[in-house]
Write a protein that holds these residues in place. Structure first.
Motif, PDB file in Angstrom:
ATOM      1  N   PHE A  30      39.075  38.430  37.306  1.00 21.32           N
ATOM      2  CA  PHE A  30      39.987  39.065  36.361  1.00 21.32           C
ATOM      3  C   PHE A  30      39.305  39.169  35.005  1.00 21.32           C
ATOM      4  O   PHE A  30      38.516  38.306  34.621  1.00 21.32           O
ATOM      5  CB  PHE A  30      41.271  38.264  36.259  1.00 21.32           C
ATOM      6  CG  PHE A  30      42.064  38.216  37.529  1.00 21.32           C
ATOM      7  CD1 PHE A  30      42.830  39.294  37.920  1.00 21.32           C
ATOM      8  CD2 PHE A  30      42.031  37.098  38.342  1.00 21.32           C
ATOM      9  CE1 PHE A  30      43.557  39.270  39.104  1.00 21.32           C
ATOM     10  CE2 PHE A  30      42.757  37.053  39.526  1.00 21.32           C
ATOM     11  CZ  PHE A  30      43.511  38.145  39.907  1.00 21.32           C
ATOM     12  N   GLU A  86      45.400  39.423  32.086  1.00 20.57           N
ATOM     13  CA  GLU A  86      45.329  40.204  33.323  1.00 20.57           C
ATOM     14  C   GLU A  86      45.583  39.320  34.534  1.00 20.57           C
ATOM     15  O   GLU A  86      46.333  39.690  35.440  1.00 20.57           O
ATOM     16  CB  GLU A  86      43.949  40.862  33.429  1.00 20.57           C
ATOM     17  CG  GLU A  86      43.773  41.721  34.678  1.00 20.57           C
ATOM     18  CD  GLU A  86      42.388  42.318  34.780  1.00 20.57           C
ATOM     19  OE1 GLU A  86      41.981  42.676  35.905  1.00 20.57           O
ATOM     20  OE2 GLU A  86      41.687  42.410  33.743  1.00 20.57           O
ATOM     21  N   GLU A 133      49.332  38.301  34.707  1.00 19.81           N
ATOM     22  CA  GLU A 133      50.217  39.352  35.202  1.00 19.81           C
ATOM     23  C   GLU A 133      50.212  39.394  36.721  1.00 19.81           C
ATOM     24  O   GLU A 133      51.265  39.509  37.363  1.00 19.81           O
ATOM     25  CB  GLU A 133      49.791  40.707  34.634  1.00 19.81           C
ATOM     26  CG  GLU A 133      50.154  40.894  33.165  1.00 19.81           C
ATOM     27  CD  GLU A 133      49.721  42.251  32.646  1.00 19.81           C
ATOM     28  OE1 GLU A 133      49.036  42.987  33.391  1.00 19.81           O
ATOM     29  OE2 GLU A 133      50.063  42.585  31.493  1.00 19.81           O
TER      30      GLU A 133
END
Length: 778
Positions: free
Chosen positions: A401, A406, A409
């Motif tokens: 990631f 990010e 999420e």
């Protein structure tokens, strides 16, 4: 390092070492991986052709096992002092860990750390228990002769800075003892005092100063906060020694939580345990996102550095925190088991991606403690969890990631998926990566048949399940939001009513290289069924993104998959969508696409898992409901298909289509010998049909007439096969059942004839009406 090795240690030279070159030789001459002496390391050691003695290997294994057992025993003793209460019903609610009395944590009989500590002079491990010998309080490093002393420097009753009265030692941290103290000037509030290994340890002194400076800057509820910094005369030498005063976090580390999971503690049992693990990850990522925003790297994220207290989580022990890109000062403090490969094996500086690797390894450490099938998440949840960890802990940092946000999420998406599958209760959340689509992956089940249905083909066709062909699917899938960093993002976010041909002309005039512009042109070509042109746009986007980044960009996989579907190459599209799922394990879109691909390829088990994961999480995802309904129909399960379609909520843009499909399924002729509806099915049809929103809400109209004709056709088939001539058991409760149904069907077909716009169509429909007309009684 905390595992008894260091970056500068010699590497094991045994060809059969399971570490494959990663085994480091400690100060006693043993490999950290295989537990045997290195060949030719010292005089008297075995020759290259002589295997290490069984006793040496066994003693290393026994030492490792005894140290781990002792650590677990200490954690268990601490855990027994806490009370654990059940978690609430919320998505991220954790069990509540409480301590009746802080003084219960005080260690009455302190012992030196059994695993030892890094030497201040050379970073080799010193003082560790070994081969049955106890750990040492004091001594000299065998490698560099630097002295060490693990003796507690503070005793109960000591007053630091004229304000903080020591209650006792509670733990041994990476740089020394941690003490419980009370603030005598603030209602005896509890504080934590963190001391150094000894007053001559320059490395520890520097690390403590760095920790104090960083902690003073930080203000986040998920990070332990510093209160003060004091000095106190060292015992024996009288030399002033620095101590950090921090908030006292009365909780247990995630290492202890792992013990709860392994012991199948009632509060850490069942499928909800994965929700707790993911919640720990989400809260740790929140803290890391804050640190990274301050241009700091945590460096040493591991279970023992994350504390669960009450119903919250806090990252503790920030002694390893350093500035992003910092090259001067002491080497970074890491724990190899939880450190990124580029840092451990290639000497790279820790970055944000190193921290994310540590989160992934921490979550894996916890989930590896799960032993019972009942603790594992249902459906697709486990696979999504595994894919999340696989990306977070990828060997190549470019595959991980890109940021803590990010990863958080996607982690929260997996958390919601597991929660919804476990409770069969939706947990919707708008995607930040895909635009919601009004399109429905259905090729007619949710629409009223057109007049051509009665003008061509079979007189009484089998109900089609409505699965769209591969070429239609790209236009029914969600569309990725444009990357905000792309130069074409602003233009693409501007609403337009241009058709695909005109849109292509407009976008081609954009003056800058933009991968997002190319992706949009690709989708416009697919709308026009221009597959070769669409494929060329994907290749152009790949060139713009660049060869070094393209293999890691999921947008390329997504658009390549759309092109493969348009070509009818569903198996190839499935592989591309699978890559998107690996990159975005918490998103709806790739699972919906994979569900369709599996359905098309007759892999109904996989299709069921993908559709169910989307449907349970968000009941407004009508495409998933229709996919599940098609799978039920393929299995001859009319009731199952109706149950799914009936649950599409009114707030969904696909609600009306689902209601139409429900009536058609209830009244439809399925493709097997017993494919006619039951009496109960027809009774439900007669209840639902008048309530359908058709013809702009009017009580009559062309759409209602066509659906009514379809229902009466199947009703006539039922009466001819099963109907009775007396009132008992009659389908519609009338004595002359066949005559009644024939009359209603004739009337419906004559209504259809009035819709026809050409004479030959009228003739066909009138002929059909005459063919079903009931016999006239004389």
């Amino acid at each position: 390092m905390t595992d008894g090795t260091s970056g500068g240690a010699a590497v094991c030279d045994r060809p059969d070492c399971p570490g494959a070159g990663r085994g480091r030789i400690n100060v006693r001459g043993f490999c950290s991986e295989c537990g045997r002496k290195a060949r030719g390391r010292a005089a008297g050691s075995p020759s290259p052709d002589t295997p290490a003695s069984a006793s040496a290997s066994a003693s290393a294994i026994l030492e490792s096992e005894s140290t781990a057992t002792a650590a677990r025993a200490r954690r268990r003793a601490v855990a027994r002092k806490f009370t654990v209460r059940p978690a609430g019903d919320g998505l991220m609610d954790l069990p509540r860990v409480e301590l009746p009395s802080l003084r219960d944590l005080v260690i009455d009989d302190p012992q030196p750390p059994p695993q030892g500590q890094p030497c201040a002079g050379c970073e080799e491990t010193v003082g560790a228990a070994y081969a049955g010998q106890p750990a040492l309080w004091t001594g000299v490093c065998h490698h560099c002769r630097h002295p060490f002393d693990f003796t507690p420097q503070l005793r109960p009753g000591d007053l630091l800075g004229g304000q903080y009265e020591v209650v006792g030692g509670v733990a041994y941290g990476g740089l020394g003892w941690v003490y419980l103290a009370e603030d005598t000037q603030l209602d005896r509030q509890p504080v934590a005092i963190k001391g150094l290994i000894n007053d001559d340890d320059e490395t520890a002194q520097r690390a403590a100063i760095e920790e104090r400076r960083y902690l003073t800057m930080l203000d986040h509820p998920g990070i332990v906060s510093i209160i003060n910094y004091v000095r106190h005369p060292a015992r024996g030498s009288g030399r002033p020694q620095g101590y950090i005063v921090m908030e006292f976090v009365a909780g247990v580390t995630l290492s202890t939580i792992g013990d709860y999971i392994a012991r199948v503690d009632p509060h850490f049992d069942g499928a909800r345990v994965y929700q707790h693990i993911l919640t720990y990850g989400a809260l740790a990522l929140d803290a890391l996102e804050y640190l990274h925003g301050e241009k700091l790297v945590y460096c040493d994220l591991k279970p023992s550095n994350v504390m669960h207290h009450e119903g919250r989580v806090k990252v503790i022990d920030l002694g390893a925190v350093r500035q992003l890109g910092q090259r001067d000062g002491p080497p970074p403090v890491i724990t190899e088991k939880f450190a990124a490969p580029e840092v451990v094996h290639h000497g790279a500086l820790p970055t944000e991606l190193h921290d994310l690797y540590g989160v992934g390894k921490t979550l894996k450490n916890l989930s590896d403690k799960v032993r019972r099938a009942a603790q594992r998440p249902p459906g697709l949840g486990r696979e999504s969890y595994d894919r999340l960890l696989a990306r977070a802990t990828a060997y190549d940092p470019r595959q991980r990631f890109g940021s803590a946000r990010e990863m958080a999420e996607q982690l929260r998406g997996v958390l919601r998926e597991i929660h919804s599958l476990r409770l069969e209760r939706e947990q919707p959340e708008p995607s930040t990566l895909f635009v919601p689509t009004a399109a429905l992956l259905d090729s007619g089940l949710g629409r009223i048949p057109g007049l051509e249905r009665w003008l061509t083909g079979q007189a009484r066709p089998v109900l089609a399940d409505g699965r769209p062909g591969p070429k239609r699917v790209p236009l029914g899938l969600p569309v990725p939001f444009p990357d905000a960093k792309d130069p074409g993002a602003a233009l693409l976010n501007t609403p337009t009513d241009s058709g695909p041909r005109r849109l292509i002309e407009q976008l081609r005039a954009f003056p800058h290289e933009s991968a997002e512009i190319r992706f949009r042109i690709c989708r416009a070509h697919l709308e026009l069924d221009e597959v070769d042109e669409a494929k060329a746009q994907v290749k152009a986007a790949e060139r713009i993104i660049g060869g070094d980044r393209a293999p890691y960009d999921w947008r390329l996989n997504w658009h390549r998959a759309l092109v493969r579907l348009a070509e009818g190459a569903v198996a190839e599209a499935r592989r591309e969508f699978d890559a998107v799922y690996g990159a975005l394990p918490g998103e709806y879109a790739p699972k919906l696409a994979l569900g369709y691909c599996a359905e098309h390829l007759a892999d109904h088990g996989a299709a069921e898992r993908f559709y169910q994961a989307v449907w349970q999480r968000n009941r407004s995802q009508g495409s998933a409901a229709f996919g599940l309904a098609r799978l039920r129909l393929a299995a001859g399960d009319r009731t199952g298909a109706v149950d799914v379609l009936s649950e599409v909520p009114k707030v969904s843009r696909h609600h009306d289509a689902a209601q139409i499909a429900t009536v058609r399924v209830l009244a439809g002729r399925l493709g097997h010998p017993d494919g006619l509806p039951t009496e109960a099915d027809f009774a439900e049809v007669l209840t639902r049909l008048p309530r359908l929103y058709l013809d702009d809400g009017r009580s009559s109209g062309h759409a209602r007439e066509r659906l009514t004709a379809e229902v009466w056709e199947v009703a006539l088939d039922w009466v001819l096969r099963y109907g009775n001539k007396d009132e008992a058991g009659a389908l519609f409760g009338k004595r002359d059942e066949e005559a009644v149904v024939r009359a209603d069907l004739e009337r419906a077909l004559r209504d259809l004839a009035q819709q026809a716009d050409r004479p030959e169509a009228v003739e066909v429909l009138v002929d059909r009406a005459n063919a079903v007309r009931p016999m006239t009684r004389v």
